[in-house]
Design a protein around this motif. Structure first.
Motif, PDB file in Angstrom:
ATOM      1  N   UNK A   1       0.707  -1.138   0.001  1.00 21.78           N
ATOM      2  CA  UNK A   1       0.109  -0.157  -0.035  1.00 21.78           C
ATOM      3  C   UNK A   1       0.853   1.260  -0.120  1.00 21.78           C
ATOM      4  N   UNK A   2       2.123   1.099   0.454  1.00 24.22           N
ATOM      5  CA  UNK A   2       2.886   2.492   0.443  1.00 24.22           C
ATOM      6  C   UNK A   2       3.984   2.510  -0.789  1.00 24.22           C
ATOM      7  N   UNK A   3       3.692   1.506  -1.576  1.00 25.90           N
ATOM      8  CA  UNK A   3       4.665   1.563  -2.856  1.00 25.90           C
ATOM      9  C   UNK A   3       4.576   2.406  -3.942  1.00 25.90           C
ATOM     10  N   UNK A   4       5.630   2.777  -4.446  1.00 27.48           N
ATOM     11  CA  UNK A   4       5.645   3.894  -5.430  1.00 27.48           C
ATOM     12  C   UNK A   4       5.584   3.001  -6.950  1.00 27.48           C
ATOM     13  N   UNK A   5       4.545   3.463  -7.536  1.00 26.67           N
ATOM     14  CA  UNK A   5       4.625   2.905  -9.098  1.00 26.67           C
ATOM     15  C   UNK A   5       4.817   4.172 -10.104  1.00 26.67           C
ATOM     16  N   UNK A   6       5.927   3.588 -11.377  1.00 30.05           N
ATOM     17  CA  UNK A   6       5.871   4.737 -12.226  1.00 30.05           C
ATOM     18  C   UNK A   6       5.438   4.242 -13.550  1.00 30.05           C
ATOM     19  N   UNK A   7       4.221   4.859 -13.776  1.00 27.67           N
ATOM     20  CA  UNK A   7       3.415   4.632 -14.976  1.00 27.67           C
ATOM     21  C   UNK A   7       3.458   5.747 -15.824  1.00 27.67           C
ATOM     22  N   UNK A   8       3.603   5.425 -17.162  1.00 32.55           N
ATOM     23  CA  UNK A   8       3.790   6.602 -18.017  1.00 32.55           C
ATOM     24  C   UNK A   8       2.062   7.265 -18.435  1.00 32.55           C
TER      25      UNK A   8
ATOM     26  N   UNK B   1      -6.648  -6.460  -0.999  1.00 37.64           N
ATOM     27  CA  UNK B   1      -8.004  -6.774  -0.166  1.00 37.64           C
ATOM     28  C   UNK B   1      -8.305  -8.233   0.196  1.00 37.64           C
ATOM     29  N   UNK B   2      -7.707  -9.136  -0.453  1.00 41.35           N
ATOM     30  CA  UNK B   2      -7.769 -10.536  -0.159  1.00 41.35           C
ATOM     31  C   UNK B   2      -6.641 -11.246  -0.229  1.00 41.35           C
ATOM     32  N   UNK B   3      -6.198 -12.199   0.862  1.00 39.96           N
ATOM     33  CA  UNK B   3      -5.133 -12.969   0.901  1.00 39.96           C
ATOM     34  C   UNK B   3      -5.569 -14.498   1.037  1.00 39.96           C
ATOM     35  N   UNK B   4      -5.255 -15.380   0.210  1.00 41.47           N
ATOM     36  CA  UNK B   4      -5.795 -16.834   0.647  1.00 41.47           C
ATOM     37  C   UNK B   4      -4.379 -17.769   0.592  1.00 41.47           C
ATOM     38  N   UNK B   5      -4.389 -18.391   1.664  1.00 38.25           N
ATOM     39  CA  UNK B   5      -3.088 -19.339   1.819  1.00 38.25           C
ATOM     40  C   UNK B   5      -3.429 -20.731   1.637  1.00 38.25           C
ATOM     41  N   UNK B   6      -2.818 -21.573   0.829  1.00 37.90           N
ATOM     42  CA  UNK B   6      -3.125 -23.034   0.525  1.00 37.90           C
ATOM     43  C   UNK B   6      -1.852 -23.814   0.484  1.00 37.90           C
ATOM     44  N   UNK B   7      -1.358 -24.520   1.408  1.00 43.53           N
ATOM     45  CA  UNK B   7      -0.365 -25.450   1.378  1.00 43.53           C
ATOM     46  C   UNK B   7       0.809 -24.168   1.222  1.00 43.53           C
ATOM     47  N   UNK B   8       1.725 -24.630   0.172  1.00 41.02           N
ATOM     48  CA  UNK B   8       2.893 -23.551   0.150  1.00 41.02           C
ATOM     49  C   UNK B   8       2.599 -22.744  -0.903  1.00 41.02           C
ATOM     50  N   UNK B   9       1.527 -21.860  -1.204  1.00 46.48           N
ATOM     51  CA  UNK B   9       1.211 -20.953  -2.100  1.00 46.48           C
ATOM     52  C   UNK B   9       0.090 -19.761  -1.600  1.00 46.48           C
ATOM     53  N   UNK B  10       0.417 -18.517  -1.874  1.00 48.83           N
ATOM     54  CA  UNK B  10      -0.313 -17.499  -1.375  1.00 48.83           C
ATOM     55  C   UNK B  10      -1.320 -16.962  -2.862  1.00 48.83           C
ATOM     56  N   UNK B  11      -2.491 -16.580  -2.671  1.00 46.22           N
ATOM     57  CA  UNK B  11      -3.165 -16.088  -3.949  1.00 46.22           C
ATOM     58  C   UNK B  11      -3.574 -14.856  -3.262  1.00 46.22           C
ATOM     59  N   UNK B  12      -3.293 -13.581  -3.984  1.00 45.19           N
ATOM     60  CA  UNK B  12      -3.673 -12.161  -3.374  1.00 45.19           C
ATOM     61  C   UNK B  12      -4.496 -11.322  -4.444  1.00 45.19           C
ATOM     62  N   UNK B  13      -5.467 -10.552  -3.799  1.00 39.20           N
ATOM     63  CA  UNK B  13      -6.225  -9.746  -4.731  1.00 39.20           C
ATOM     64  C   UNK B  13      -5.771  -8.451  -4.467  1.00 39.20           C
ATOM     65  N   UNK B  14      -5.167  -7.564  -5.651  1.00 40.37           N
ATOM     66  CA  UNK B  14      -4.741  -6.083  -5.333  1.00 40.37           C
ATOM     67  C   UNK B  14      -5.627  -5.375  -5.960  1.00 40.37           C
ATOM     68  N   UNK B  15      -6.157  -4.354  -5.508  1.00 31.17           N
ATOM     69  CA  UNK B  15      -7.059  -3.350  -6.047  1.00 31.17           C
ATOM     70  C   UNK B  15      -6.310  -1.868  -6.132  1.00 31.17           C
ATOM     71  N   UNK B  16      -6.379  -1.118  -7.166  1.00 32.34           N
ATOM     72  CA  UNK B  16      -5.653  -0.144  -7.312  1.00 32.34           C
ATOM     73  C   UNK B  16      -6.599   0.925  -7.992  1.00 32.34           C
ATOM     74  N   UNK B  17      -6.229   2.301  -7.878  1.00 28.00           N
ATOM     75  CA  UNK B  17      -6.839   3.467  -8.471  1.00 28.00           C
ATOM     76  C   UNK B  17      -5.679   4.223  -9.298  1.00 28.00           C
ATOM     77  N   UNK B  18      -5.965   4.346 -10.550  1.00 24.83           N
ATOM     78  CA  UNK B  18      -4.834   5.255 -11.269  1.00 24.83           C
ATOM     79  C   UNK B  18      -5.562   6.342 -11.892  1.00 24.83           C
ATOM     80  N   UNK B  19      -4.922   7.509 -11.817  1.00 21.72           N
ATOM     81  CA  UNK B  19      -5.345   8.698 -12.164  1.00 21.72           C
ATOM     82  C   UNK B  19      -4.729   9.093 -13.487  1.00 21.72           C
ATOM     83  N   UNK B  20      -5.525   9.581 -14.428  1.00 23.31           N
ATOM     84  CA  UNK B  20      -4.605  10.258 -15.854  1.00 23.31           C
ATOM     85  C   UNK B  20      -4.072  11.396 -15.318  1.00 23.31           C
ATOM     86  N   UNK B  21      -2.477  11.669 -15.698  1.00 22.50           N
ATOM     87  CA  UNK B  21      -2.089  12.860 -15.464  1.00 22.50           C
ATOM     88  C   UNK B  21      -2.643  13.960 -16.772  1.00 22.50           C
ATOM     89  N   UNK B  22      -2.523  15.034 -16.432  1.00 27.06           N
ATOM     90  CA  UNK B  22      -3.137  16.056 -17.338  1.00 27.06           C
ATOM     91  C   UNK B  22      -1.723  17.030 -17.895  1.00 27.06           C
TER      92      UNK B  22
END
Length: 104
Positions: free
Chosen positions: A66-73, A83-104
């Motif tokens: 959540x604190x990471x910086x992303x460089x998008x053109x 928002x979701x993390x599921x652990x099953x044996x030796x694997x993790x499945x995660x759902x990441x939600x993001x909001x991007x805004x167009x630069x003007x």
């Protein structure tokens, strides 16, 4: 003339690259996005599901995401949440939600 990849593709690539640099390569399971707009901004809401082997590096990366910086053109990443993390044996499945805004 091509304008290059859209915000969804850029976000997916940046997310996978950032995880790989943190020592936890991800597999993209599913990705979707919808257009978003407010009175002053245009952008998109992204929902990305990823999977990776369970590890302390992955746990740390997910916690810090959540604190990471992303460089998008031509886009800013305004918000990121795991928002979701599921652990099953030796694997993790995660759902990441993001909001991007167009630069003007």
């Amino acid at each position: 003339m091509s304008r290059g990849p859209d915000a969804a593709t850029q976000f997916e690539r940046a997310l996978l690259a950032q995880a790989a640099r943190a020592g936890c390569p991800l597999t993209l399971v599913e990705s979707d996005w919808t257009r978003w707009a407010s009175a002053t901004f245009n952008g998109a809401r992204h929902v990305v599901t990823v999977s990776a082997p369970a590890s302390s590096a992955l746990e740390r990366w997910l916690e810090e995401l959540p604190e990471a910086e992303f460089a998008l053109r031509n886009h800013l990443v305004a918000d990121v949440a795991v928002t979701v993390q599921r652990r099953c044996a030796d694997a993790v499945t995660a759902t990441v939600e993001a909001l991007t805004v167009e630069e003007r």
